[in-house]
Motif scaffolding. Structure first.
Motif: not given
Lengths: 132, 132
Positions: A52-77
């Motif tokens: 609930g804490w460690l893994i979920q925080l990692a998911f949230g921060v990764a979704f925020w920070i890892i590179p985005r796409f310049s075309n289409g949906s910026a954060r993928g699916p």
């Protein structure tokens, strides 16, 4: 921060508080016994803090920070990752029922596996060089 | 990097080294209530403390005037976390080998401090987790 990251990170904060509360009850029970069944909180303490804490925080921060796409949906699916959020939290809460329903532990863990797979599918292609 | 973040991270590194050293003792069969201390030095003293420090530093700003929210709550988090952990590291082995009211009540205080650390962290960070 994206809306989904806000949900992941705030949920992780709530699990941190709940996990620390249960841990505190167990530690206090070890010190000055006041209610022996408090020690049965160990599986919840571990589930809430590790998943609930460690893994979920990692998911949230990764979704925020890892590179985005310049075309289409910026954060993928994004829907896949929303589904991952739902599976992860359903899994944690179902696994938390294991004291009353022992089979809930396996069901909850299976949902957590589903959450991880959905998160990986939703994020895999974002793990790339900047600008690619 | 702000002072509080540096202090969080360096203290976390010390906890990591202490935990791994304790792991050596455990490998030689020394137990005496040290296993929970080992786990909590790693997961709370190292991982969680590192996360607290990085979040204080890198999460979205609270406001232009107070970019990192309340410094006081930040320091309260730091002191409670580490004092709670230190008291636990002293009292838990004592309580498991020679239970007495001093180590017992020390564990209760440790439990309260560790929960307080989480509460102060969440209170200070909650509003920094938001959509942009």
């Amino acid at each position: 921060m994206s809306r989904l990251s806000v949900w992941f990170v705030r949920a992780s904060f709530l699990y941190l508080l709940a996990g620390l509360f249960f841990g505190g009850l167990m530690l206090a029970q070890k010190g000055i016994p006041f209610y022996a069944p408090a020690l049965h909180l160990l599986p919840l303490h571990m589930e809430f803090l590790l998943v609930g804490w460690l893994i979920q925080l990692a998911f949230g921060v990764a979704f925020w920070i890892i590179p985005r796409f310049s075309n289409g949906s910026a954060r993928g699916p994004v829907r896949l990752v929303w589904l991952s959020f739902a599976f992860l939290n359903a899994g944690i809460l179902i696994a938390a029922l294991q004291y009353w329903f022992p089979s809930a532990f396996a069901v909850g863990r299976a949902a957590e596996v589903g959450a991880a797979l959905l998160f990986i599918l939703g994020s895999w292609q974002r793990v790339k060089p900047q600008g690619a | 990097m702000p002072l509080l973040t540096r202090v969080f991270i360096k203290t976390g590194m010390i906890c990591l080294a202490l935990a791994l050293a304790l792991g050596v003792l455990l490998a030689f069969g020394v137990t005496n209530g040290l296993f929970p201390v080992y786990i909590h030095l790693l997961v709370f003293g190292w991982l969680t403390q590192l996360i607290f420090g990085v979040i204080f530093w890198m999460f979205p700003k609270y406001s232009a005037e107070r970019p990192r929210g309340s410094e006081t709550l930040g320091w309260l988090t730091y002191v409670s976390l580490n004092l709670g952990l230190l008291l636990r590291a002293i009292a838990e082995p004592l309580q498991s080998t020679q239970p007495n009211s001093f180590s017992g009540w020390t564990l209760v205080v440790s439990a309260l401090l560790q929960f307080l650390a989480g509460l102060a962290f969440v209170l200070n960070s909650w509003k920094r987790v938001r959509e942009r």
